[in-house]
Write a protein that holds these residues in place. Structure first.
Motif, short mmCIF file in Angstrom:
data_model
loop_
_atom_site.label_atom_id
_atom_site.label_comp_id
_atom_site.label_asym_id
_atom_site.label_seq_id
_atom_site.Cartn_x
_atom_site.Cartn_y
_atom_site.Cartn_z
N VAL A 292 -19.09 -15.75 52.99
CA VAL A 292 -20.21 -16.07 52.10
C VAL A 292 -19.94 -17.34 51.30
CG1 VAL A 292 -21.10 -13.72 51.93
CG2 VAL A 292 -19.26 -14.44 50.39
N PHE A 301 -25.10 -13.33 50.57
CA PHE A 301 -24.50 -12.23 49.80
C PHE A 301 -25.25 -10.92 49.98
CE2 PHE A 301 -23.37 -16.19 47.74
CZ PHE A 301 -22.02 -16.03 47.50
N ASN A 318 -14.03 -8.05 47.45
CA ASN A 318 -14.83 -9.14 46.88
C ASN A 318 -14.12 -9.79 45.70
OD1 ASN A 318 -17.88 -8.62 48.07
ND2 ASN A 318 -16.72 -6.72 47.82
#
Length: 610
Positions: A292, A301, A318
């Motif tokens: 991303v 996202f 993440n």
């Protein structure tokens, strides 16, 4: 006549039985005070809207288009008027990624992903004015800006090449030549650190080192998947580049560093070790690259978590955040919720777990997505167990982990992989977070297919080492403490279930008021307990607690059968209604298996023809 009645009844069954009910569960969505949002927190020239559910059929039959006047037309009068007023000149479908296969289309639609649109207009137009206007329409469920995101990173690393590696440790450790520099795994006082201010990883490795059936998706920059210390632990499909909408993943420093902490190949006589990197025999967990961020931009996202869940990822790692506190995209939180419900693959029960870096703003402000209840947030510590100067904190943080500090001494940072077969030290909650994702992967590796995401989260939180004593002023603000991998795996061993599920469990509508349940008992011929829940939400039986028919399991489910048989008829039901079931094996203690779920929809009432 009876034949005609039966024929008509059967002719009405097919569509009903073909229907599939999908679990949709979203977390909280606090109101964002749009007027207080700074302009640099969102992109100009674009907003997102979600239509009301009632427009599904209309948009299927008459998709959005660009008219002859260059204005976007959705065929909805109120929206088209605003599109003309504000000069909306293009549109996109946020959840229409080419990465998606048709296999999960209906599941995506159950979540309403098909009702989202991106609307593009001249950057001189006031984004906030558009949000106010579209939000006021009865046709629009959600209108929001496209908020900016950023990687949680502090500085550039010092690079090291494999040929510069230091000597190998002589005691029992992985044979990776730079393992002794990874103080965050085993702190013996390196770089003036506090001995044992680490995650007790060597002790944990005595229990398990990984499992190739466990997939961790790295939602970050692209992993350098050909790296000599990573390649053997890559997922077979490598990943997807959601920024450029291509399967070609491009190497990125940050993403590669994060991935190496989770699962660089351990004990391969090369470079460094990963938390769940295995023993050099192909037994490490697998890394899925959900890109991303690129060196030139970011995006996707809202699609990456969905694709990861659909492709079997159990854990979502993440290390990024929104650039401004208090802001979030509802579309992105929907995608996180989707992963939490539909991720896990075969490795977890009832969904996946999403882990986020707390952020590097030295703030207790509400930085999303780490602040969101649907994520597991991680603060950063130094090699002395002190809060790293940059780390966010607050009562919303779940745990802390080594993030390092490279400001004065680079080697006090976290050492991991970088592109082109190099290595380097980074600092940040970005570096703390993958320690927790790696630990989650070890727990799942050990108890494959046994734990729910909440159980994994609870194990990690309940087995930390308290660090409040060395963090005056931050008591209770760094989660429950620094993670302890050995303690976590020890607790996981104690909680592991030794009772196997039934070998099969099925439900079939017997009539408009009856569902026939059948199962195959496990190889130990254990008894079976069956529960029903109208909303498909089940709790877990408490180990060693005895239940009787009619009892309600805490968390959901009413017991309708318990005993040695292999079938049960659930009767007295309502016609044309879905019914949800879960079956557990139980032994004489009693201990319960993880449980198998199934469902069926009762038939429609037969039509009588006179």
């Amino acid at each position: 006549m009876r034949f005609l009645i039966l024929f008509l009844a059967i002719s009405l069954i097919s569509p009903v039985m073909a229907q599939q009910t999908y679990k949709v569960k979203r977390g909280e969505r606090p109101v964002i005070n749009l007027e207080s949002v700074p302009e640099n927190a969102y992109y100009k020239g674009v907003i997102k809207i979600k239509l009301n559910d009632s427009y599904t059929s209309q948009m299927d039959d008459n998709p959005a288009r660009i008219g002859a006047d260059g204005i976007v037309r959705l065929g909805i009068f109120n929206i088209d008027q605003l599109n003309a007023q504000f000069g909306v000149n293009n549109f996109g479908l946020p959840f229409n990624s080419p990465a998606f296969s048709g296999k999960f289309t209906e599941r995506h639609r159950a979540w309403g992903f098909h009702l989202w649109y991106k609307l593009y207009f001249d950057e001189s137009v006031d984004v906030k004015a558009l949000i106010r206007a579209y939000s006021a329409l009865p046709d629009v469920m959600i209108a929001e800006p496209e908020y900016r995101k950023e990687l949680v990173n502090q500085d550039k690393p010092i690079l090291y090449h494999p040929e510069e590696d230091s000597e190998r440790a002589v005691s029992w450790t992985p044979d990776d030549p730079r393992y002794n520099e990874q103080w965050h795994y085993d702190n013996t006082g390196q770089q003036n650190g506090t001995p044992d201010a680490d995650i007790d990883l060597p002790e944990a490795w005595e229990i398990t080192k990984g499992n190739p059936e466990v997939i961790v998706c790295i939602e970050d920059g692209g992993i350098n998947y050909t790296h000599g210390d990573i390649a053997a632990n890559m997922w077979s499909g490598i990943g997807y580049n959601f920024v450029n909408n291509t399967p070609n993943v491009s190497s990125h420093d940050h993403g590669t560093h994060v991935a190496g902490t989770v699962a660089a190949v351990s004990n391969n006589a090369v470079g460094v070790a990963g938390v769940a990197g295995g023993a050099g025999t192909g037994d490490g967990i697998r890394l899925m690259s959900c890109q991303v961020f690129t060196n030139g931009g970011s995006g996707g996202f809202e699609n990456a978590p969905i694709w990861a869940a659909d492709n079997g990822a159990a854990i979502s790692q993440n290390s990024w955040q929104y650039t401004s506190p208090g802001n979030y995209d509802q579309a992105v939180l929907d995608a996180i919720d989707y992963f939490n419900v539909n991720g896990g693959g075969e490795a977890l029960v009832d969904g996946g777990i999403t882990i986020f870096a707390a952020g590097n703003n030295d703030s207790q402000s509400q930085y999303y997505p780490a602040f969101y209840s649907g994520t597991f947030s991680v603060a950063g510590l130094t090699n002395q167990d002190k809060k790293a100067w940059y780390s966010n904190y607050g009562d919303w943080v779940e745990v802390a982990a080594p993030g390092g500090e490279t400001d004065n001494v680079n080697a006090r940072g976290v050492l991991s992989t970088l592109p082109n077969n190099t290595y380097g030290f980074y600092q940040g909650t970005s570096m703390a977070c993958p320690h927790v994702s790696g630990l989650a992967a070890l727990i799942v590796s050990l108890a494959y297919g046994q734990f729910t995401p909440q159980q994994v989260a609870d194990i990690i939180k309940n087995t930390t080492d308290n660090v409040d004593a060395v963090n005056p002023g931050f008591e209770g603000q760094l989660g429950s403490g620094r993670i302890n991998a050995f303690a976590a795996l020890t607790e996981a061993q104690e909680l592991m279930i030794n009772v196997d599920n039934p070998l099969a469990f099925s439900a079939l509508a017997g009539s408009n008021v009856q569902v026939n349940l059948n199962w195959v008992k496990n190889q130990d011929n254990d008894d079976v307990m069956v529960a029903y829940a109208p909303d498909n939400v089940f709790g877990d039986p408490v180990q060693t607690q005895t239940y009787q028919v009619g009892d309600v399991i805490e968390g959901g489910g009413t017991l309708i059968y318990k005993g040695p048989e292999s079938a049960f008829i659930h009767s007295g039901l309502t016609s044309n209604t879905p019914y949800y079931y879960k079956a557990w094996s139980l032994n004489g203690v009693p201990e319960y298996s993880q449980g198998l779920a199934t469902s069926a929809t009762t038939l429609k009432e037969p039509i009588t023809v006179f």
